[in-house]
Design an enzyme around this catalytic site. Structure first.
Site, PDB file in Angstrom:
ATOM      1  N   ASN A 147       0.814  -1.221   0.000  1.00 28.84           N
ATOM      2  CA  ASN A 147       0.000   0.000   0.000  1.00 28.84           C
ATOM      3  C   ASN A 147       0.844   1.267   0.000  1.00 28.84           C
ATOM      4  O   ASN A 147       0.365   2.337   0.369  1.00 28.84           O
ATOM      5  CB  ASN A 147      -0.980   0.001   1.178  1.00 28.84           C
ATOM      6  CG  ASN A 147      -0.294  -0.193   2.524  1.00 28.84           C
ATOM      7  OD1 ASN A 147       0.926  -0.262   2.606  1.00 28.84           O
ATOM      8  ND2 ASN A 147      -1.085  -0.305   3.579  1.00 28.84           N
ATOM      9  N   ARG A 285       3.986   7.725  11.240  1.00 29.79           N
ATOM     10  CA  ARG A 285       3.567   7.295  12.562  1.00 29.79           C
ATOM     11  C   ARG A 285       3.446   8.526  13.449  1.00 29.79           C
ATOM     12  O   ARG A 285       4.296   9.432  13.406  1.00 29.79           O
ATOM     13  CB  ARG A 285       4.554   6.294  13.176  1.00 29.79           C
ATOM     14  CG  ARG A 285       4.521   4.919  12.519  1.00 29.79           C
ATOM     15  CD  ARG A 285       3.192   4.218  12.691  1.00 29.79           C
ATOM     16  NE  ARG A 285       3.139   2.894  12.075  1.00 29.79           N
ATOM     17  CZ  ARG A 285       2.659   2.644  10.882  1.00 29.79           C
ATOM     18  NH1 ARG A 285       2.205   3.634  10.109  1.00 29.79           N
ATOM     19  NH2 ARG A 285       2.620   1.403  10.414  1.00 29.79           N
ATOM     20  N   GLN A 314      -4.055   4.188  18.685  1.00 33.59           N
ATOM     21  CA  GLN A 314      -5.070   4.004  17.663  1.00 33.59           C
ATOM     22  C   GLN A 314      -6.008   2.882  18.095  1.00 33.59           C
ATOM     23  O   GLN A 314      -5.513   1.793  18.385  1.00 33.59           O
ATOM     24  CB  GLN A 314      -4.432   3.689  16.302  1.00 33.59           C
ATOM     25  CG  GLN A 314      -3.653   4.860  15.757  1.00 33.59           C
ATOM     26  CD  GLN A 314      -3.161   4.686  14.325  1.00 33.59           C
ATOM     27  OE1 GLN A 314      -2.918   5.636  13.639  1.00 33.59           O
ATOM     28  NE2 GLN A 314      -2.994   3.450  13.865  1.00 33.59           N
ATOM     29  N   HIS A 333      -6.832   6.449  10.434  1.00 38.08           N
ATOM     30  CA  HIS A 333      -5.718   5.844   9.698  1.00 38.08           C
ATOM     31  C   HIS A 333      -6.242   5.061   8.493  1.00 38.08           C
ATOM     32  O   HIS A 333      -6.443   3.846   8.557  1.00 38.08           O
ATOM     33  CB  HIS A 333      -4.920   4.939  10.632  1.00 38.08           C
ATOM     34  CG  HIS A 333      -3.568   4.581  10.108  1.00 38.08           C
ATOM     35  ND1 HIS A 333      -2.587   4.027  10.873  1.00 38.08           N
ATOM     36  CD2 HIS A 333      -3.019   4.707   8.864  1.00 38.08           C
ATOM     37  CE1 HIS A 333      -1.499   3.815  10.155  1.00 38.08           C
ATOM     38  NE2 HIS A 333      -1.745   4.228   8.921  1.00 38.08           N
TER      39      HIS A 333
END
Length: 386
Positions: A147, A285, A314, A333
């Site tokens: 990705n 991050r 998260q 995210h």
């Protein structure tokens, strides 16, 4: 037989999709640079389906159960008595995504004597304590490159969204307004600006390539300098450190992995050296940027905007200050979890499992930790405390 524990995000609030906006997605077989996309022996899903949520199960259940393995899928990963903690002690393999990470801390790894493999369905394995994985002989693998382009596209979108003041302008329309001055008082052209990336690996280089046609001045810093031919092709200016680069930039995008050298890099000291009114993009991050320092920089005007889709922890709590700070373009995210990307990281997860279950080597580019040391991509991209 193995027990596989898969931690995924919840289904849509409206329920698991019965249909999709598109009937198909492009087939990507090879990435820039030549690496092939995942090549499992088979898949049990249709590319373009929602695979990253609990009901999607990464398309793994039929494959695993047909061989007699046990698959447990949950979104419950945090807090006392979570399903993750209850299931972990006799689990052989843990799979999770960076978007909904199963934080495999040293304490959790110590309580999982059977754990042999931790797979990141995506890229970025910092939610696993790599030192503890090395100590306990746990192999860590991720679906490298699956990705990267998805994230690079998201970075370019966020840069344009901030610089052109897109989100507030869209909100004017939604609210029934038409005050053009309200929209353009913070809107600029990207053309001619200086844009720099912290790290120029797969994502960072893809960002640079996508920005080159915008007639911007491109900068980068990385522990591994790019080939001279690439620097010449994209007209790049190399800097030996982020501290050296950021004072020259109108826009800075962070595309580095989180490790001891990058944690807290963008704190008050570094932010103060940036141009007043610059923009910071962080799809890497959250802990690379100091949470409160970012808020202060936006409130003071030192930063004109901050956008990203990475948070810590998260999911982010409802009172996280990045939700309400001024001039931000935050998303949950999602940058690397498009339906297109899910097809690749689900296939890559199956490829890794096929290799591990058969006792054959996992692709070197997928490895982060193996044999009690950093390996493969991990040896190139990460550092540890050990």
């Amino acid at each position: 037989m193995a027990k596989i524990l898969c931690v995924l995000y919840d289904d849509p609030s409206t329920g698991y999709p019965k249909s999709y906006a598109r009937d198909e997605i492009p087939a990507i077989t090879r990435y820039p640079g030549g690496q092939t996309a995942p090549t499992p022996k088979a898949i049990d899903f249709t590319p373009g389906e929602l695979l990253g949520s609990v009901s999607g199960e990464l398309g793994l259940r039929s494959f695993l159960e047909s061989q007699g393995h046990t698959l447990v899928v949950t979104s419950d990963k945090d807090g006392d008595g979570s399903i993750l903690d209850r299931e972990l002690p006799d689990t052989d393999v843990v799979i999770s995504q960076p978007f909904w990470p199963a934080y495999l801390t040293a304490e959790r790894i110590a309580k999982a004597p059977n754990l042999k493999l931790a797979i990141t369905a995506g890229i970025g394995s910092d939610h696993v304590d790599l030192d503890a994985a090395i100590e306990h002989g746990v192999t860590v693998a991720e679906v490298t490159y699956c990705n990267s382009i998805s994230v690079a596209e998201h970075v370019v979108m966020m840069i344009l969204g901030l610089v052109r003041n897109y989100i507030p302008s869209y909100q004017v329309v939604v609210n029934g307004g038409w005050n053009i001055a309200d929209c353009v008082q913070r809107s600029y052209d990207l053309e001619g600006m200086h844009v720099g990336t912290v790290a120029a690996g797969r994502i960072g280089t893809a960002v640079l390539r996508r920005l080159a046609p915008f007639d911007v001045n491109l900068h980068y810093t990385d522990r591994h300098r790019l080939p001279e031919s690439v620097e010449r092709e994209l007209n790049l200016t190399f800097h030996t450190s982020a501290a050296e680069m950021v004072p020259h930039c109108d826009v800075v995008t962070i595309n580095a992995p989180l490790h001891p050298e990058t944690e807290g890099l963008f704190g008050e000291k570094l932010l103060a050296t940036m141009k007043r009114g610059s923009y910071l993009i962080n799809t890497a991050r959250a802990k690379i940027a100091d949470r409160d320092a970012v808020v202060k920089a936006l409130e003071s005007g030192q930063l004109a905007g901050y956008a990203g889709d990475v948070w810590y922890p998260q999911p982010a709590p409802a009172d996280h200050p990045w939700r309400t700070m001024p001039n931000h373009g935050m998303t949950p995210h999602i940058s690397g979890s498009s339906l297109s990307a899910q097809a690749r990281y689900a296939a890559g997860t199956r490829e890794i499992l096929e290799s591990w279950l058969a006792g054959t080597p996992i692709r070197d580019e997928y490895l982060i930790v193996d044999g009690g040391r950093l390996a493969g991509t991990g040896a190139h991209s990460y550092s540890t405390r050990m």
